[in-house]
Write a protein that holds these residues in place. Sequence first.
Motif, PDB file in Angstrom:
ATOM      1  N   GLN A 162      -0.152  -8.232   0.524  1.00 41.82           N
ATOM      2  CA  GLN A 162       0.331  -9.549   0.404  1.00 41.82           C
ATOM      3  C   GLN A 162       0.712  -9.806  -1.174  1.00 41.82           C
ATOM      4  O   GLN A 162       0.845 -10.664  -1.840  1.00 41.82           O
ATOM      5  CB  GLN A 162       0.400 -10.986   1.740  1.00 41.82           C
ATOM      6  CG  GLN A 162       1.224 -11.473   1.557  1.00 41.82           C
ATOM      7  CD  GLN A 162       2.873 -10.699   1.604  1.00 41.82           C
ATOM      8  OE1 GLN A 162       2.986 -10.133   2.282  1.00 41.82           O
ATOM      9  NE2 GLN A 162       4.240 -11.691  -0.076  1.00 41.82           N
ATOM     10  N   ALA A 163      -1.457 -10.155  -1.450  1.00 36.26           N
ATOM     11  CA  ALA A 163      -1.779 -10.753  -2.779  1.00 36.26           C
ATOM     12  C   ALA A 163      -1.407 -10.008  -3.438  1.00 36.26           C
ATOM     13  O   ALA A 163      -1.113 -10.477  -4.635  1.00 36.26           O
ATOM     14  CB  ALA A 163      -3.909 -10.656  -2.289  1.00 36.26           C
ATOM     15  N   LEU A 164      -1.612  -8.384  -3.497  1.00 32.78           N
ATOM     16  CA  LEU A 164      -1.548  -8.137  -4.454  1.00 32.78           C
ATOM     17  C   LEU A 164       0.199  -7.119  -4.707  1.00 32.78           C
ATOM     18  O   LEU A 164       0.755  -7.464  -5.860  1.00 32.78           O
ATOM     19  CB  LEU A 164      -2.048  -6.412  -3.909  1.00 32.78           C
ATOM     20  CG  LEU A 164      -3.479  -6.445  -4.159  1.00 32.78           C
ATOM     21  CD1 LEU A 164      -3.735  -4.179  -4.144  1.00 32.78           C
ATOM     22  CD2 LEU A 164      -3.991  -6.446  -5.599  1.00 32.78           C
ATOM     23  N   ALA A 186      -2.145   2.404  -6.116  1.00 30.92           N
ATOM     24  CA  ALA A 186      -1.687   1.915  -7.428  1.00 30.92           C
ATOM     25  C   ALA A 186      -0.730   2.735  -8.502  1.00 30.92           C
ATOM     26  O   ALA A 186      -1.855   4.391  -8.771  1.00 30.92           O
ATOM     27  CB  ALA A 186      -2.487   0.883  -8.076  1.00 30.92           C
ATOM     28  N   PRO A 187       0.055   2.344  -9.215  1.00 31.95           N
ATOM     29  CA  PRO A 187       0.162   2.746 -10.610  1.00 31.95           C
ATOM     30  C   PRO A 187      -1.041   3.279 -11.579  1.00 31.95           C
ATOM     31  O   PRO A 187      -2.001   1.984 -11.912  1.00 31.95           O
ATOM     32  CB  PRO A 187       1.658   2.179 -11.785  1.00 31.95           C
ATOM     33  CG  PRO A 187       2.102   1.340 -10.447  1.00 31.95           C
ATOM     34  CD  PRO A 187       0.860   0.913  -8.785  1.00 31.95           C
ATOM     35  N   GLY A 188      -0.870   4.153 -12.045  1.00 33.98           N
ATOM     36  CA  GLY A 188      -2.050   4.556 -13.106  1.00 33.98           C
ATOM     37  C   GLY A 188      -2.331   3.035 -14.174  1.00 33.98           C
ATOM     38  O   GLY A 188      -2.531   3.031 -15.114  1.00 33.98           O
ATOM     39  N   ALA A 192      -4.614  -3.636 -14.677  1.00 31.18           N
ATOM     40  CA  ALA A 192      -4.901  -4.599 -13.502  1.00 31.18           C
ATOM     41  C   ALA A 192      -5.022  -4.705 -12.312  1.00 31.18           C
ATOM     42  O   ALA A 192      -6.162  -5.393 -11.448  1.00 31.18           O
ATOM     43  CB  ALA A 192      -4.884  -6.312 -13.962  1.00 31.18           C
ATOM     44  N   ALA A 193      -4.171  -3.276 -11.407  1.00 30.20           N
ATOM     45  CA  ALA A 193      -4.767  -3.870  -9.623  1.00 30.20           C
ATOM     46  C   ALA A 193      -5.709  -3.224  -9.219  1.00 30.20           C
ATOM     47  O   ALA A 193      -5.948  -3.920  -8.685  1.00 30.20           O
ATOM     48  CB  ALA A 193      -3.574  -2.435  -9.232  1.00 30.20           C
TER      49      ALA A 193
END
Length: 355
Positions: A162-164, A186-188, A192-193
């Motif tokens: 939820q935070a992400l 997460a996408p490359g 920042a992810a």
Amino acid sequence: MNVLAQVSEATGVPADLLGGYPAVLEAADATGRLPARDAIDELRASGASAAERGVPMRALVDACLLTAELTLTSAGAPALGALRRAVAAYAEGYEGAQHKALREQEAARRSFVDDLLQGRADRLAERAEQFGLRLAEPYVVAVARDAKAVVDGDPLVRRVEQALVTRFGSHNILVAARDGLLVCVAPGALTAATGEFTHHVRSALAADWRVGVGRPHRGPGGVVTSYREAADAIRLGDALGLRPQVLKAADLLVFPVLLRDREAIEDLVGTVLDPLARARGGPGPLLETLEAVFASQGNQTAAARRLGISPRAVTYRLERIRRLTGFSPDDPTQRFTLETAVLGARLIGWPPETS
């Protein structure tokens, strides 16, 4: 216009969802009896159907009250009791359908995560779109490990996701539990992810947490590769006694290369380090000294601080290593051979533990 048509027009609730409801109210009003079990079951089924058809609960309750207003000739206690039970039955069926949909979605999610991280390709790209992933682009996988294994249903999974999602959007991030690890896909391009993921891991897990980050790879097979790289980074960190809590596979590429030829590593370790086994007290202290010196970029004073001994003791141990092995960390070529042998020793578990 009959009652059901009036109610449907006023509230937008389909008339068939209220089909048996006026009869329940009229019977209760006429006889003073509460609805029978079969009537309640029919209303509960209508509540579930309303949920499945996307009718808002607020509209359904409004329709129930308006039907009662148009149907009842008096507001006696039996009729009000029937109204209360009818609304409760509608709500129970509605909520049951909602919970069932959530359980089915969660089951589909678990199945997708299992297939994605194991590389099973059954309509994987099509299913990925349902969870916001576009597998044609590169993805990075980060995994977090704690002393306590993370499992499906752990509130931590939903909290971190939820935070992400709040920061990056629902069509970019997938967070799940897998093999006791907390997994983030997460996408490359969303660099920042993984940092944000690590931030929430640091806040939520115990002091001995560790995060591994794979490299970006394209396609369903790329997600599997990145996941394995991330998990292997944690295993290598443990095997090598590395201090950083965040380990990137890109920084550890030399170790898989070394492990591909175990026979060569065993030969190197045996040739270079076996003589240390003759040292008084065993090879352990001498290996720890070499590791501290290499970690301190050859600074013996810094190495001594790491080990909690005097610089003179470090100098003595290095001289002892030189005499036993013939290799010195002061010589650039010999230093490389020694450091590779020490890393190899950690990777293959040398020296073996004695019982």
